[in-house]
Design a protein around this motif. Structure first.
Motif, mmCIF file in Angstrom:
data_model
loop_
_atom_site.group_PDB
_atom_site.id
_atom_site.type_symbol
_atom_site.label_atom_id
_atom_site.label_comp_id
_atom_site.label_asym_id
_atom_site.label_seq_id
_atom_site.Cartn_x
_atom_site.Cartn_y
_atom_site.Cartn_z
ATOM 1 N N SER A 272 27.602 5.240 -56.130
ATOM 2 C CA SER A 272 28.123 4.540 -57.296
ATOM 3 C C SER A 272 28.503 5.543 -58.383
ATOM 4 N N LEU A 273 29.746 5.493 -58.840
ATOM 5 C CA LEU A 273 30.179 6.392 -59.910
ATOM 6 C C LEU A 273 29.494 6.051 -61.231
ATOM 7 N N ARG A 277 27.299 8.806 -63.268
ATOM 8 C CA ARG A 277 27.505 9.207 -64.664
ATOM 9 C C ARG A 277 26.206 9.104 -65.457
ATOM 10 N N LEU A 318 34.258 12.325 -65.952
ATOM 11 C CA LEU A 318 34.423 12.964 -64.652
ATOM 12 C C LEU A 318 35.903 13.194 -64.369
ATOM 13 N N MET A 320 38.845 13.221 -61.889
ATOM 14 C CA MET A 320 39.109 12.499 -60.654
ATOM 15 C C MET A 320 40.388 13.024 -60.016
ATOM 16 N N VAL A 355 35.322 14.795 -59.020
ATOM 17 C CA VAL A 355 35.226 13.864 -57.901
ATOM 18 C C VAL A 355 36.562 13.859 -57.167
ATOM 19 N N ARG A 357 38.695 12.150 -54.091
ATOM 20 C CA ARG A 357 38.704 10.966 -53.243
ATOM 21 C C ARG A 357 39.867 11.035 -52.267
ATOM 22 N N GLU A 365 34.852 2.008 -58.189
ATOM 23 C CA GLU A 365 33.627 2.603 -58.706
ATOM 24 C C GLU A 365 32.655 3.012 -57.596
ATOM 25 N N LEU A 367 32.100 5.756 -54.279
ATOM 26 C CA LEU A 367 32.526 6.861 -53.424
ATOM 27 C C LEU A 367 32.024 6.575 -52.014
ATOM 28 N N ILE A 373 32.327 15.746 -53.988
ATOM 29 C CA ILE A 373 31.935 15.982 -55.383
ATOM 30 C C ILE A 373 31.737 17.482 -55.576
#
Length: 464
Positions: A272-273, A277, A318, A320, A355, A357, A365, A367, A373
């Motif tokens: 979970s992002l 955080r 973060l 992205m 992060v 992806r 939200e 990953l 990461i």
């Protein structure tokens, strides 16, 4: 030569019109071991000098083992029973500790290829289970000290070896200066908690038998209790100052030296992002060095540090990225290592999270597998030994969903202050002895700060 000491650098240079030496190329073979440059020819010549009548050739190579770079020496001798211990002892006398090979292999000749030159690929890679443990077997002599078994266990655990001799040399077994200091801390916890053991003696004679002799004559420790100073502002440590100054100096040459990216890929499950955080904010709040800014005081020529209370000031959102191919990660990592604007020491931004992806993303939200990461640290705030602590606390904070947990009773800023109260008389005497006789007029540079005017040059030089 002419009563002066010279060092052969193996460099090819030319002299320009201003009588300056300009580097053209290197002809010598160097390797980097324990973060130090090693001249291979010096090691090979030293080994051959032991017995020219029995040793006809020598080849030293670097091998990678258990995450460490180590040296292996292949010795050609007409004596198949040539004592490896005698070679090692000779090297320990005439070479620096980090230059002593971890492995010695005696051969009757080097393997050759079709061109009748040495086939380096044909050299047998030494195995620690065969080479080291067979050469280093624990002595059957009566123990000199009640805690020798415990000391032997600490050495074996640190070096990941099952058996070794009490006369074995720590660096020759693959140990490094960093792991030796870890071992020293283990001594203080398990063997000499109430005694004063001199770290200089510990480094000077790194064998079990020598450590036992020192332990038998150590003096009771004068206990010093350090309490938290509850500071949020204070002087920077010597290590922090060195990193700060070196970065400022190398920035003129566009050299980025102190980025430390750690890359992790999600193999299975999801992350979970939102919770990540929160966990990062919790860890940054607990560990003050991750939210500390640095200010250079030009009036006092001193680097100071300030712990920031607001974590949001030092931890931006973060970063992205979405990639189409896994090879794109290498380009991102390269930028993480070399981006000069990634950190800002004056603002206290010393940690960065990126992060990455894949293009097939279903939940914003979350990953999932194959996502990556990157945790990137500035070395002024962290090092290799701090990473496991960071990951441990990050995992715990993630499980607690950002709930605050206990803070440290002592913080690094306390150490930076107490560090300047330490008695450095013995260390000063040591370096004065080693630097005795060197000219004091050739180079005048501040050792712990930038020159007041760092952008100007005197124009003066010395011809060598």
């Amino acid at each position: 030569m002419d009563n002066e000491q010279y060092f052969k650098t193996e460099d090819i240079v030319r002299c320009n019109a201003r009588s300056e030496l300009v580097l053209l190329e290197r002809v010598g073979l160097q390797m980097k071991i324990c973060e130090q440059q090693v001249e291979v020819a010096e090691i090979e010549n030293t080994i051959m000098a032991l017995s020219p009548s029995e040793i006809s050739n020598c080849l030293v190579i670097k091998i990678f083992e258990n995450g460490e770079d180590r040296l292996a020496a292949y010795v050609v001798s007409n004596n198949s029973k040539f004592s490896i211990e005698s070679i090692r002892d000779y090297c320990m006398v005439y070479l620096c500790p980090h230059m002593v090979p971890s492995y010695f292999i005696v051969l009757d000749q080097f393997p050759s290829n079709a061109n009748e030159t040495t086939d380096r690929q044909g050299l047998t890679v030494p195995s620690p289970s065969i080479d080291i443990s067979n050469q280093y077997v624990k002595n059957s002599e009566e123990a000199m000290y009640d805690s020798e078994d415990k000391m032997h266990h600490l050495w074996s655990s640190m070096l990941t070896l099952d058996s070794l001799s009490r006369h074995a040399y720590y660096f020759a077994l693959g140990g490094t200066s960093c792991s030796l200091m870890q071992l020293f801390n283990q001594y203080q916890v398990h063997l000499i908690s109430d005694e004063q053991f001199d770290v200089f003696d510990f480094l000077k004679n790194p064998t079990i038998v020598e450590h036992i002799r020192h332990l038998m004559k150590v003096e009771p420790k004068m206990s010093t209790v350090y309490s938290s100073l509850h500071l949020t502002q204070g002087v920077a440590s010597f290590a922090q100052t060195q990193i700060f100054v070196e970065e400022r100096l190398h920035s003129m040459d566009n050299m980025i030296m102190f980025h430390m990216p750690i890359v992790y890929r999600i193999d299975h499950g999801s992350l979970s992002l939102v919770r990540l955080r929160r966990a990062l904010a919790t860890v940054i709040h607990k560990h003050q060095p991750l939210r500390t800014r640095f200010i250079f005081d030009n009036d006092k020529n001193m680097l100071n540090q300030e712990v920031l209370e607001n974590c949001q000031r030092v931890f931006p959102p973060l970063t992205m990225s979405i990639i189409d191919h896994v090879d794109d990660i290498l380009d991102i990592v390269r930028k993480e290592k070399t981006n000069p604007s990634l950190f800002d020491l004056n603002a206290g931004r010393v940690i960065h999270c990126h992060v990455i992806r894949s293009s097939q993303v279903n939940v914003d939200e979350q990953l999932s597998s194959e996502d990556t990461i990157i945790f990137n640290f500035h070395r002024i705030a962290s090092d290799e030994f701090s990473i496991p602590i960071f990951l441990r606390d990050l995992h715990r904070a993630y499980e607690l969903n950002g709930e605050e947990f206990e803070a440290f009773s002592h913080n690094y800023i306390d150490y930076a202050v107490h560090e300047r109260e330490m008695n450095m008389e013995k260390a000063t005497t040591f370096w004065q002895g080693h630097l005795q006789g060197l000219s004091k007029n050739l180079l005048r540079l501040p050792y712990d700060r930038l020159p007041v005017i760092a952008t100007t040059r005197s124009g003066r030089g010395f011809t060598v």
